[in-house]
Design a protein around this motif. Structure first.
Motif, short mmCIF file in Angstrom:
data_model
loop_
_atom_site.label_atom_id
_atom_site.label_comp_id
_atom_site.label_asym_id
_atom_site.label_seq_id
_atom_site.Cartn_x
_atom_site.Cartn_y
_atom_site.Cartn_z
N UNK A 27 -49.35 -31.78 86.29
CA UNK A 27 -50.06 -30.55 86.60
C UNK A 27 -49.34 -29.80 87.71
N UNK A 28 -49.37 -28.51 87.64
CA UNK A 28 -48.82 -27.67 88.70
C UNK A 28 -49.95 -27.35 89.65
N UNK A 29 -49.77 -27.70 90.93
CA UNK A 29 -50.80 -27.45 91.92
C UNK A 29 -50.45 -26.21 92.73
N UNK A 30 -51.45 -25.44 93.02
CA UNK A 30 -51.26 -24.24 93.83
C UNK A 30 -50.95 -24.64 95.28
N UNK A 31 -50.15 -23.84 95.97
CA UNK A 31 -49.87 -24.13 97.38
C UNK A 31 -51.15 -24.11 98.20
N UNK A 32 -51.18 -24.90 99.24
CA UNK A 32 -52.33 -24.99 100.14
C UNK A 32 -51.95 -24.36 101.47
#
Length: 89
Positions: free
Chosen positions: A3-8
């Motif tokens: 999965x590609x996670x959004x930056x935090x």
């Protein structure tokens, strides 16, 4: 497939505050203080910016040393001149 996670978001500050933190950081570097494992807090009063360098894992309500010192740098708001720098408690 992974999965590609959004930056935090880790930090968000006003751009004008960056100069205050940079100048305080130069003062701390002159003392050869290792800031790894520290968090930086920026406070203000009527006349000054107050930059606290505190161990990141400093327990709430802690009294006394935990092996790392807190360091404080105060800068005058009008010209960003350092007016005080000291080890905190």
């Amino acid at each position: 497939m992974s999965e590609i996670k959004a930056p935090v978001e880790v930090l968000s500050i006003k751009a004008s505050h960056l100069d205050v933190i940079k100048l305080a950081g130069e003062q701390v570097k002159d003392l050869n203080v290792d800031l790894s494992g520290y968090k930086i807090m920026l406070l203000e009063d009527d006349d000054n910016w107050i930059v606290y360098y505190q161990p990141a894992h400093y327990p709430a309500g802690q009294r006394g040393s935990i092996g790392k010192k807190t360091y404080v740098v105060e800068l005058r708001k009008t010209d960003l001149k350092i007016v005080n720098a000291y080890y905190g408690r």
